[in-house]
Design an enzyme around this catalytic site. Structure first.
Site, short mmCIF file in Angstrom:
data_model
loop_
_atom_site.label_atom_id
_atom_site.label_comp_id
_atom_site.label_asym_id
_atom_site.label_seq_id
_atom_site.Cartn_x
_atom_site.Cartn_y
_atom_site.Cartn_z
N ASP A 136 -79.16 79.75 -33.34
CA ASP A 136 -79.22 81.17 -33.82
C ASP A 136 -79.59 81.93 -32.29
O ASP A 136 -80.19 81.57 -31.51
CB ASP A 136 -80.39 81.19 -34.44
CG ASP A 136 -80.58 82.52 -35.20
OD1 ASP A 136 -79.27 83.14 -35.39
OD2 ASP A 136 -81.57 82.87 -35.54
N HIS A 143 -81.58 95.49 -32.37
CA HIS A 143 -82.52 94.40 -32.75
C HIS A 143 -83.49 94.12 -31.71
O HIS A 143 -84.67 94.14 -31.53
CB HIS A 143 -82.01 93.42 -33.75
CG HIS A 143 -83.14 92.17 -34.19
ND1 HIS A 143 -84.22 92.56 -34.88
CD2 HIS A 143 -83.68 90.94 -33.50
CE1 HIS A 143 -84.93 91.40 -35.04
NE2 HIS A 143 -84.42 90.41 -34.17
N ARG A 152 -93.55 95.08 -26.69
CA ARG A 152 -93.93 95.47 -25.22
C ARG A 152 -93.75 97.03 -25.21
O ARG A 152 -94.65 97.57 -26.06
CB ARG A 152 -93.07 94.79 -24.03
CG ARG A 152 -93.14 93.24 -24.19
CD ARG A 152 -92.22 92.46 -23.25
NE ARG A 152 -90.83 92.81 -23.70
CZ ARG A 152 -90.28 91.95 -24.69
NH1 ARG A 152 -90.80 90.85 -25.16
NH2 ARG A 152 -89.01 92.29 -25.00
N GLU A 210 -83.82 88.21 -41.76
CA GLU A 210 -82.95 88.72 -40.42
C GLU A 210 -81.69 88.55 -41.19
O GLU A 210 -81.20 87.60 -41.56
CB GLU A 210 -83.06 87.76 -39.41
CG GLU A 210 -84.60 87.78 -38.67
CD GLU A 210 -84.77 87.23 -37.35
OE1 GLU A 210 -83.78 86.18 -36.99
OE2 GLU A 210 -85.33 87.54 -36.55
N GLU A 212 -78.11 88.39 -40.89
CA GLU A 212 -77.14 87.86 -39.64
C GLU A 212 -75.84 87.59 -40.11
O GLU A 212 -75.69 87.26 -41.37
CB GLU A 212 -77.67 86.78 -38.95
CG GLU A 212 -79.35 87.16 -38.39
CD GLU A 212 -79.61 85.99 -37.57
OE1 GLU A 212 -78.77 85.08 -36.98
OE2 GLU A 212 -80.91 85.69 -37.18
N ASP A 244 -81.76 84.66 -41.80
CA ASP A 244 -82.63 83.68 -40.68
C ASP A 244 -84.20 84.09 -41.25
O ASP A 244 -84.64 84.85 -40.54
CB ASP A 244 -82.11 83.97 -39.63
CG ASP A 244 -82.84 82.82 -38.47
OD1 ASP A 244 -83.38 81.58 -38.94
OD2 ASP A 244 -83.35 83.29 -37.38
N GLN A 251 -94.55 83.09 -35.48
CA GLN A 251 -93.70 83.15 -34.53
C GLN A 251 -94.62 83.82 -33.19
O GLN A 251 -94.52 83.16 -32.09
CB GLN A 251 -92.61 84.24 -34.93
CG GLN A 251 -91.46 84.28 -33.66
CD GLN A 251 -90.37 85.12 -34.24
OE1 GLN A 251 -90.19 85.70 -35.33
NE2 GLN A 251 -89.42 85.12 -33.24
N LYS A 264 -89.15 79.71 -37.62
CA LYS A 264 -87.79 79.87 -37.92
C LYS A 264 -87.22 78.58 -38.82
O LYS A 264 -86.15 78.67 -39.39
CB LYS A 264 -87.04 80.21 -36.74
CG LYS A 264 -87.45 81.22 -36.10
CD LYS A 264 -86.72 82.45 -36.35
CE LYS A 264 -87.04 83.52 -35.52
NZ LYS A 264 -86.21 85.05 -36.23
N THR A 361 -80.13 89.10 -35.50
CA THR A 361 -80.23 90.12 -36.33
C THR A 361 -79.48 91.27 -35.81
O THR A 361 -79.55 91.54 -34.81
CB THR A 361 -81.73 90.40 -36.27
OG1 THR A 361 -82.64 89.37 -36.36
CG2 THR A 361 -82.07 91.70 -37.66
CA LIG Z 1 -82.62 85.02 -35.97
MG LIG Z 2 -83.95 79.91 -39.74
#
Ligand SMILES: [Ca+2]
Ligand SMILES: [Mg+2]
Ligand code: HEM
Length: 946
Positions: A136, A143, A152, A210, A212, A244, A251, A264, A361
């Site tokens: 991926d 994104h 951040r 996500e 995609e 996804d 995460q 994921k 994404t």
């Molecule tokens: Ca992804």
């Molecule tokens: Mg996945």
């Protein structure tokens, strides 16, 4: 080629002639997965098409290649190469074209059309490829930027490497699943609050999507030999939509320093149809600007290296609300798939046929164009109002996500008007039932928080089993009440229930708090499949204006004076049932004479299953009241059986009390129930239409004789399918007759006859029972039948609309209440010897002493049909008792189970008891009297028979 087909393809179809996507299918005729294409509302089974000689007009196609379509994945077909894919696709476009050059392949070939072209509803799709590897990427620059701002700051949103190389990570091929596969909320470690140093363990709280694009490879490279950038497009087989799924909290905690892992790898969903690379050629456009100077291995000659694909994602909530929450476009990528492949292999990594590459994404820059909830909720800091009534930070149990993609304008005159993948539709489930240890963690989050001062059953995993135990669960709950008291709270999935198990507590909650316990929970599966008009009968409606209106209408149509006016119909139907029994006795008698030539005996016994007769009685009454129409046929009449079976099926599907999956997402078994429900719905639509048409014809001919026709015209659901009137009344009558046939029943019949003769010494009971209820012992018998057989053992669930205070516990509005009516009706504290069948317990009860049993429920949503049901029972029992002797069946093995409703139930998953089959002996008491009674009814009801 023209975009027009001889096959009717609806305007706007995602499967236009310009598309021709490939997938793996099964059909009822071919249960082994194999290849097919989607076209309009149809699927062409490629293997069967090939075996009908469909490809014999394609020169480059050799007969061994037929085998490519019998494989359970598209990998071998993919490996045959882009040139071959292109030829097959273009040939199939020719086959379906209105100016086809090969009409004999399909258009004019009836056998091939019948054998290989199926409506898409008859086809099940499967994972199209064996996914050999899954990488991926993160090429959606918007994104990446948004995530950088969230985690951040906007100044340093993109990492320094970001525009120099397509950032990616290796994900798991093993958890790539096809659209429609439920996804479980993963368990894992995460920080409960930002800044914590110690993690907690539990079900992910920040489950996200996500949006995609995915690309499948049709060609590999040797290890150590990178794929050159300008050859890379030649490795791509086709494209799918990809969700996804991402666990944001997991995460955030696990990703430093090696990147995503468990966040994921629990599931990634793809669409079932692979859109060939060839199909997307017309839609190439340049991607997002990257002004960083790239190393030569990443410099792609063509600038229009991404695709103009409209993308959108829709959320459907557990209670059936849905809304599109993002609209974006495939061109929002800063690296192309070719660049991703070139980078992936630059170190020598070998790729394989079947490898899946995710784009990352895809988010736009406009409002409402974000490809994840993380971005929309700013990392969960704010609630994203998807619509006025759908608000999300992250996904909730029971949400279903559908992703759609298409190319071109919505105008079918354009060549290549529309190319798309199918929906990638997925339901999110909580953690499943299999591992009970895991279940505990899901239960931490319930719709209603823990209720203080109310006993709670702690060992929750048990309930996974408890609720599957069907007929046992009223018993199990009663058992638990010995330990936890009559009222306790339980949790299942994300739902909290308050269960009441004693006579007193039910009275307290259902009657003393009736203005509060006035609503019902909504069902999910049912409303998703059956239309809402068919889903929301009174008995399954939450409390709102419409429900209030319908309940009031029903109550008026079923009140005392109204019911009194229906007596001619009850006269007719109870007579028809008894006449049928008598006819069976007589024909049995005759047969036995001819067989044995024995002398005529007045007391000849025939053993009969009378259930169908009582079912016909209840249904005909419903039909007469609703549609002014009765079914004149025998109890085995086709329409009659069809209505009884379908209504029972629907009532089982809709039963909130036993079908926990209806409101506990955890337990939903989607596909099976969907199939079942849509089948029932089709069959139901058919006879409802028939009945309604008949009614209209009669109204226009001025010959209708219905009572409450007006209600039906407004609400076709009204007559049939109330909360079980069709099942419950016949079951009560049948089980009352079962009691009469048993040892105690012999004595009861004597006693009843005595009491009846006291009131009606002249034999006028047959007729008078229509107008009055003077035999108190018979009334008490009816009540005891209702109590003893409590045919809805777990009553229809309720929801409170206001806080309820019960013994110091404050139960908040919106809590689901379960009435264990069976337990209350067998409550030792209230009933003396509850396990015994004793009509006497209901004698001499002073007027106004309130609910005497809970067979009809209690309080504000109590059964509206109770009065009618009581009258049906009283009259039918009266007539059976005076007309016939009810005896044990001669074969002891055929006799009924008389210990209680749970033991005799053949369908524990149903809402109401369905008695196991048994026989009852009947003998005519007095031919002479019978003839007079029958004549009475025949005279009175002659005008009602057509
Ligand atoms: Ca992804
Ligand atoms: Mg996945
Ligand atoms: C012996 C026969 C019957 C039994 C045992 C029975 C039982 C029940 C029960 C337990 C409920 C749930 C009540 C609650 O939540 O407190 C109910 C609701 C209902 N019943 Fe019956 N029923 C019978 C016959 C009928 C008949 C003949 C009709 C209609 C002609 C009918 C119409 C309804 C309706 C419309 C509701 C929903 C009320 C609401 O939600 O407001 N029932 N019934």
């Amino acid at each position: 080629m023209t975009s027009e087909s001889w096959l009717s393809i609806p305007k706007g179809s995602h499967f236009s002639l310009a598309n021709i996507p490939f997938g793996i299918i099964t059909t009822p005729a071919s249960p082994n997965p194999h290849a097919g294409i989607a076209i309009g509302d149809y699927v062409l089974d490629l293997y069967l098409f090939a075996t009908h000689g469909g490809f014999s007009y394609l020169e480059s196609f050799s007969s061994e290649q037929v085998g490519l379509f019998s494989q359970s994945t598209l990998n071998q077909f993919a490996a045959a190469g882009q040139e071959f894919h292109k030829q097959v696709r273009r040939y199939l476009q020719d086959v379906f074209s209105s100016v086809t050059t090969v009409p004999q392949a399909l258009r004019d070939n009836q056998a091939a059309r019948d054998g290989a072209l199926f409506p898409k509803e008859h086809v099940k799709t499967h994972l199209p490829m064996k996914v050999t590897g899954y990488t991926d990427f993160f090429a959606g620059k918007n994104h990446a930027y948004n995530c950088g701002c969230i985690f951040r700051d906007p100044q340093k949103a993109l990492q320094p490497n970001y525009l120099h190389l397509p950032v990616g990570y290796s994900s798991r091929a093993s958890s790539v699943v096809v659209s429609g596969t439920p996804v479980r909320r993963p368990l894992g470690q995460y920080l409960a609050n930002p800044g914590d140093v110690k993690s907690v363990f539990g079900p992910c709280r920040k489950l996200d999507i996500e949006l995609e694009l995915g690309a499948f490879l049709c060609k590999g490279n040797a290890m150590g030999e990178p794929i050159p950038i300008d050859k890379a497009e030649g490795y791509i087989f086709g494209f799918v939509l990809l969700n996804d799924w991402s666990a944001r909290d997991i995460q955030a905690w696990e990703a430093v320093p090696l990147g995503p892992f468990n966040a994921k790898n629990f599931a990634s969903t793809i669409s079932p149809w692979v859109v060939l690379k060839d199909a997307l050629e017309p839609f190439h456009v340049p991607g997002l600007l990257n002004d960083t100077e790239l190393h030569p291995y990443l410099r792609q000659e063509r600038q229009d290296n991404v695709y103009d694909i409209n993308l959108q994602a829709e959320i459907k909530t557990a209670d059936g609300k849905s809304e599109i929450f993002t609209r974006t476009n495939g061109k929002n990528l800063v690296f192309s798939f070719a660049q991703m492949l070139a980078h992936h292999t630059i170190g020598g990594c070998p790729m394989e046929v079947g490898d899946l590459i995710g784009s990352g994404t895809i988010s736009g820059t406009e409002p409402g164009s974000l490809g994840s909830l993380l971005e929309a909720s700013l990392g969960g800091k704010q609630t994203y109002a998807i619509s006025t009534d759908i608000h999300r930070k992250f996904l909730e149990d029971g949400d279903t996500i559908s992703i759609r993609g298409w190319c071109g304008k919505d105008d079918s005159n354009l060549l290549h008007s529309k190319v798309s993948s199918a929906n990638a539709e997925t339901l999110i489930l909580s953690i499943g039932l299999v591992i009970s240890l895991l279940l505990i963690f899901v239960l931490d989050k319930t719709d209603i928080p823990f209720i203080q001062n109310l006993p709670a059953v702690p060992s929750v995993p048990i309930f996974g089993n408890l609720f599957q135990l069907g007929s046992e669960h009223p018993k199990r709950l009663a058992k638990l009440s010995e330990q936890y008291g009559p009222v306790f709270q339980i949790r299942l999935g994300n739902r909290r229930f308050v269960v009441a198990n004693s006579f007193e507590s039910i009275k307290q909650l259902w009657i003393n708090n009736q203005s509060s316990l006035i609503s019902r929970p909504t069902l999910h599966t049912f409303h998703n499949v059956l239309s809402s008009s068919q889903g929301f009968t009174i008995g399954t409606s939450p409390w709102d204006e419409s429900c209030k209106r319908r309940r009031k209408a029903a109550a008026t149509a079923l009140n005392r004076p109204a019911v009194a006016s229906y007596m001619p119909f009850v006269d007719l139907e109870s007579y028809v049932s008894i006449k049928d029994l008598v006819d069976q006795i007589r024909s049995g008698e005759q047969q036995s004479h001819t067989e044995k030539d024995s002398k005529k005996t007045a007391n000849f016994q025939v053993d009969i299953d009378p259930y169908p007769l009582f079912q016909r009685l209840a249904l005909n009454l419903s039909l007469t009241l609703g549609y002014g129409f009765r079914i004149d046929g025998g109890a085995d009449d086709h329409l009659l059986r069809e209505i009884i079976n379908v209504e029972r099926g629907i009532s089982t599907l809709r039963s909130t009390s036993n079908n926990w999956q209806d409101f506990v997402p955890l337990l939903r078994i989607f596909p099976r129930r969907n199939d079942q429900a849509s089948n029932l719905r089709r069959r139901r639509d058919k006879y409802l239409e028939f009945l309604l048409q008949r009614l209209k014809d009669r109204i226009s001919a001025g010959t209708d004789k219905s009572c409450i026709t007006g209600n039906i015209m407004k609400d076709p659901d009204y007559a049939l399918n109330h909360a079980g009137g069709l099942d419950t009344t016949p079951a009560c009558i049948l089980l009352g007759v079962a009691i009469l046939s048993g040892p105690q029943g012999q004595y009861l019949q004597q006693k009843l006859l005595e009491e009846i003769n006291k009131v009606y010494p002249d034999g006028s009971a047959w007729k008078k029972c229509l107008d009055e209820e003077k035999v108190e012992y018979l009334t008490a018998f009816c009540k005891e039948v209702l109590r003893f057989w409590t045919v809805i053992p777990m009553s229809l669930p309720r929801v409170n609309v206001k806080e309820v205070v019960y013994k110091g516990a404050r139960i908040p509005a919106g809590t689901t209440f379960l009435m264990n009516a069976w337990a209350a009706d067998f409550d030792y504290e209230h009933f003396e010897s509850p396990l015994e069948f004793r009509p006497e317990r209901f004698l001499n009860i002073p007027e106004g002493s309130g609910t005497q049993h809970f067979a009809f429920g209690a309080g504000s949503r109590m059964c509206t049909g109770s009065h009618l049901a009581n009258r049906e029972m009283y009259i039918t029992f009266m007539r059976i008792i005076i007309a016939l002797e009810v005896l044990p069946a001669q074969d002891p093995a055929q006799r009924p189970i008389l210990t209680g409703p749970l033991e005799c139930n053949a369908n524990p998953s149903g809402l109401s008891i369905e008695p196991k089959k048994f026989l009852v002996g009947f003998r005519i008491r007095d031919d002479n009297k019978l003839r007079h009674w029958f004549e009475d009814t025949e005279m009175a009801t002659r005008h009602m028979l057509d």
